[in-house]
Design a protein around this motif. Structure first.
Motif, PDB file in Angstrom:
ATOM      1  N   GLY A  40     -15.090   8.725  -2.204  1.00  0.00           N
ATOM      2  CA  GLY A  40     -14.327   8.572  -3.445  1.00  0.00           C
ATOM      3  C   GLY A  40     -14.489   7.171  -4.002  1.00  0.00           C
ATOM      4  O   GLY A  40     -15.417   6.436  -3.637  1.00  0.00           O
ATOM      5  N   GLU A  41     -13.549   6.817  -4.852  1.00  0.00           N
ATOM      6  CA  GLU A  41     -13.689   5.566  -5.610  1.00  0.00           C
ATOM      7  C   GLU A  41     -13.054   4.374  -4.887  1.00  0.00           C
ATOM      8  O   GLU A  41     -13.749   3.474  -4.416  1.00  0.00           O
ATOM      9  CB  GLU A  41     -13.028   5.816  -6.965  1.00  0.00           C
ATOM     10  CG  GLU A  41     -12.947   4.640  -7.873  1.00  0.00           C
ATOM     11  CD  GLU A  41     -12.301   5.009  -9.211  1.00  0.00           C
ATOM     12  OE1 GLU A  41     -12.384   6.189  -9.631  1.00  0.00           O
ATOM     13  OE2 GLU A  41     -11.705   4.124  -9.827  1.00  0.00           O
ATOM     14  N   ALA A  42     -11.748   4.395  -4.775  1.00  0.00           N
ATOM     15  CA  ALA A  42     -11.015   3.257  -4.210  1.00  0.00           C
ATOM     16  C   ALA A  42      -9.605   3.731  -3.881  1.00  0.00           C
ATOM     17  O   ALA A  42      -9.129   4.714  -4.452  1.00  0.00           O
ATOM     18  CB  ALA A  42     -10.952   2.121  -5.228  1.00  0.00           C
ATOM     19  N   PRO A  43      -8.927   3.031  -2.986  1.00  0.00           N
ATOM     20  CA  PRO A  43      -7.546   3.438  -2.667  1.00  0.00           C
ATOM     21  C   PRO A  43      -6.637   3.317  -3.894  1.00  0.00           C
ATOM     22  O   PRO A  43      -6.821   2.423  -4.721  1.00  0.00           O
ATOM     23  CB  PRO A  43      -7.115   2.432  -1.599  1.00  0.00           C
ATOM     24  CG  PRO A  43      -8.343   1.701  -1.171  1.00  0.00           C
ATOM     25  CD  PRO A  43      -9.365   1.851  -2.240  1.00  0.00           C
ATOM     26  N   GLY A  44      -5.687   4.232  -3.985  1.00  0.00           N
ATOM     27  CA  GLY A  44      -4.614   4.113  -4.971  1.00  0.00           C
ATOM     28  C   GLY A  44      -3.377   3.543  -4.275  1.00  0.00           C
ATOM     29  O   GLY A  44      -3.457   3.075  -3.127  1.00  0.00           O
ATOM     30  N   GLU A  55      -2.490   5.259  -0.911  1.00  0.00           N
ATOM     31  CA  GLU A  55      -3.499   4.966   0.125  1.00  0.00           C
ATOM     32  C   GLU A  55      -3.348   3.524   0.609  1.00  0.00           C
ATOM     33  O   GLU A  55      -3.455   3.244   1.807  1.00  0.00           O
ATOM     34  CB  GLU A  55      -4.916   5.187  -0.432  1.00  0.00           C
ATOM     35  CG  GLU A  55      -5.282   6.645  -0.668  1.00  0.00           C
ATOM     36  CD  GLU A  55      -4.674   7.249  -1.914  1.00  0.00           C
ATOM     37  OE1 GLU A  55      -4.283   6.476  -2.826  1.00  0.00           O
ATOM     38  OE2 GLU A  55      -4.576   8.496  -1.992  1.00  0.00           O
ATOM     39  N   PRO A 111      -7.532   7.041   3.174  1.00  0.00           N
ATOM     40  CA  PRO A 111      -7.981   7.510   1.860  1.00  0.00           C
ATOM     41  C   PRO A 111      -7.443   8.894   1.502  1.00  0.00           C
ATOM     42  O   PRO A 111      -7.166   9.706   2.386  1.00  0.00           O
ATOM     43  CB  PRO A 111      -9.515   7.561   2.002  1.00  0.00           C
ATOM     44  CG  PRO A 111      -9.804   7.607   3.444  1.00  0.00           C
ATOM     45  CD  PRO A 111      -8.630   6.984   4.164  1.00  0.00           C
ATOM     46  N   PHE A 112      -7.287   9.112   0.229  1.00  0.00           N
ATOM     47  CA  PHE A 112      -6.921  10.426  -0.310  1.00  0.00           C
ATOM     48  C   PHE A 112      -5.697  11.035   0.388  1.00  0.00           C
ATOM     49  O   PHE A 112      -5.785  12.115   0.978  1.00  0.00           O
ATOM     50  CB  PHE A 112      -8.114  11.388  -0.232  1.00  0.00           C
ATOM     51  CG  PHE A 112      -9.154  11.124  -1.291  1.00  0.00           C
ATOM     52  CD1 PHE A 112      -8.927  11.506  -2.613  1.00  0.00           C
ATOM     53  CD2 PHE A 112     -10.352  10.485  -0.988  1.00  0.00           C
ATOM     54  CE1 PHE A 112      -9.871  11.265  -3.593  1.00  0.00           C
ATOM     55  CE2 PHE A 112     -11.297  10.242  -1.969  1.00  0.00           C
ATOM     56  CZ  PHE A 112     -11.053  10.635  -3.275  1.00  0.00           C
ATOM     57  N   ASN A 134     -14.317   5.471   0.800  1.00  0.00           N
ATOM     58  CA  ASN A 134     -14.351   5.119  -0.615  1.00  0.00           C
ATOM     59  C   ASN A 134     -15.417   4.061  -0.876  1.00  0.00           C
ATOM     60  O   ASN A 134     -15.849   3.359   0.042  1.00  0.00           O
ATOM     61  CB  ASN A 134     -12.999   4.531  -1.044  1.00  0.00           C
ATOM     62  CG  ASN A 134     -11.940   5.587  -1.267  1.00  0.00           C
ATOM     63  OD1 ASN A 134     -12.182   6.588  -1.933  1.00  0.00           O
ATOM     64  ND2 ASN A 134     -10.763   5.367  -0.707  1.00  0.00           N
ATOM     65  N   HIS A 138     -13.716  14.165  -9.713  1.00  0.00           N
ATOM     66  CA  HIS A 138     -12.668  13.572  -8.875  1.00  0.00           C
ATOM     67  C   HIS A 138     -11.422  14.468  -8.953  1.00  0.00           C
ATOM     68  O   HIS A 138     -11.066  14.948 -10.032  1.00  0.00           O
ATOM     69  CB  HIS A 138     -12.345  12.175  -9.410  1.00  0.00           C
ATOM     70  CG  HIS A 138     -11.564  11.351  -8.440  1.00  0.00           C
ATOM     71  ND1 HIS A 138     -10.231  11.586  -8.193  1.00  0.00           N
ATOM     72  CD2 HIS A 138     -11.927  10.323  -7.638  1.00  0.00           C
ATOM     73  CE1 HIS A 138      -9.815  10.712  -7.286  1.00  0.00           C
ATOM     74  NE2 HIS A 138     -10.831   9.932  -6.937  1.00  0.00           N
TER      75      HIS A 138
HETATM   76  N1  URA Z   1      -8.835   8.217  -5.208  1.00  0.00           N
HETATM   77  C1  URA Z   1      -9.963   7.833  -4.559  1.00  0.00           C
HETATM   78  O1  URA Z   1     -11.048   7.828  -5.126  1.00  0.00           O
HETATM   79  N2  URA Z   1      -9.843   7.482  -3.286  1.00  0.00           N
HETATM   80  C2  URA Z   1      -8.691   7.503  -2.633  1.00  0.00           C
HETATM   81  O2  URA Z   1      -8.679   7.165  -1.451  1.00  0.00           O
HETATM   82  C3  URA Z   1      -7.547   7.898  -3.328  1.00  0.00           C
HETATM   83  C4  URA Z   1      -7.637   8.259  -4.613  1.00  0.00           C
END
Ligand code: URA
Length: 236
Positions: free
Chosen positions: A91-95, A98, A104-105, A131, A207
Motif C-alpha cells: 500500500g501507500e503509507a500508514p494512516g 496504523e 498496516p491496513f 507500505n 486502493h
Molecule cells: N492505507 C495504506 O496505503 N496503507 C496502510 O497501511 C493504511 C492505509
C-alpha cells in the motif's frame, strides 16, 4: 577492522554470503548544493546497507530518522504477515490508525482489504503486507518523492527477504512508485506487470480507501484480484 557503520554492515553481509551493492559516487562529482542536500537527504547521504535479516531490518526501520516524517510519527509501521508468504501486498503509507497500532491496513480500508483478500483465497494471515512509506505523512497527504527515496531500500530489502511470487500494488501511489511510472492507475490496472529486475509478476488494483468512496469501482477491483489469482495459479 571495519570502522564505519557501512563497513560493518558490509562485513556482516559478506559473512552471510550476501553480495552487498553500494551506489558509487564518481570522485569527480560536483559537490551537492546545500539546498538539494536538505531536500534529498537520502540521495546525497553515503550509501547505507539495510540489514540482512527480518529482525535487524525491523530494528533499523524502528530507529529510522532519514526523512522528516520521523518527527511526527507515533511509531514506524514496518509490515506484517507471514515470512513465507507468496503474496506481497503493498500500500501507500500508514494512516492515523496504523500509526497508533504499528500495523498496516488496520483501519476501515484495512477491513475492506481483508475481505478482498479472503474472497480470493489469500486471507490476511497468509500474505505479507507492507507500505511504500513506513511513517505516516501528516494529514494523510501523498508521500513526497524524497520520502519515498529515503524509504525505498527498506521495502527493497523486505522484498529480497520475502521473495514473493506475486506483488499486489494497491492504489496509485504504490503502483506508480513500484513501476517507476506516472501512468494513471486506470491504465495500470487490469494487466500483468513485472517488478523491476526481479521479474516478479505485479498486479495493480484500486486502493480500498478509494473503493470505500467509489463503490462502483469494486467490480473492476474484483477483476484485478481474479487476474492476480489466475496469474498466481499458473506460476511454476
Ligand atoms: N492505507 C495504506 O496505503 N496503507 C496502510 O497501511 C493504511 C492505509
Amino acid at each position: 577492522m571495519p570502522t564505519s557503520d557501512v563497513e560493518r554492515k558490509r562485513a556482516t553481509l559478506e559473512a552471510l554470503g550476501v553480495t552487498a551493492w553500494v551506489r558509487r559516487v564518481p570522485p569527480s562529482a560536483a559537490p551537492v548544493p546545500p539546498n538539494l542536500e536538505a531536500a534529498l537527504p537520502c540521495v546525497t547521504a553515503p550509501a547505507s546497507l539495510p540489514s540482512a535479516d527480518w529482525d535487524g531490518l525491523a530494528l533499523e526501520v524502528a530507529a529510522c530518522t532519514k526523512c522528516s516524517l520521523h518527527a511526527g510519527r507515533t511509531q514506524t509501521v514496518f509490515g506484517v504477515g507471514n515470512h513465507a508468504a507468496e503474496w506481497l501486498v503493498i500500500g501507500e503509507a500508514p494512516g492515523a490508525e496504523e500509526d497508533k497500532r504499528g500495523e498496516p491496513f488496520v483501519g476501515r480500508a484495512g477491513q475492506l482489504l481483508n475481505s478482498m483478500l479472503a474472497a480470493i483465497g489469500q486471507p490476511r494471515e497468509r500474505v505479507y503486507i507492507a507500505n511504500i512509506l513506513k511513517c505516516r505523512p501528516p494529514n494523510n497527504r501523498d508521500p513526497r518523492p524524497e520520502e519515498v527515496v529515503c524509504c525505498e531500500a527498506y521495502l527493497q530489502r523486505q522484498i529480497a527477504l520475502l521473495k514473493p511470487k506475486l506483488i499486489l500494488a494497491v492504489g496509485r501511489i504504490a503502483a506508480q512508485n513500484l513501476l517507476k511510472v506516472e501512468t494513471p492507475i486506470g491504465k495500470l490496472r487490469g494487466q500483468e506487470h513485472r517488478f523491476g529486475r526481479t521479474g516478479i509478476p505485479l498486479i495493480v488494483t484500486y486502493h480500498p480507501a478509494y473503493l470505500l468512496r467509489s463503490p462502483g469501482e469494486k467490480r473492476r477491483a474484483w477483476q484485478d484480484l481474479l487476474l492476480a489469482e489466475r496469474i498466481y495459479r499458473q506460476l511454476p
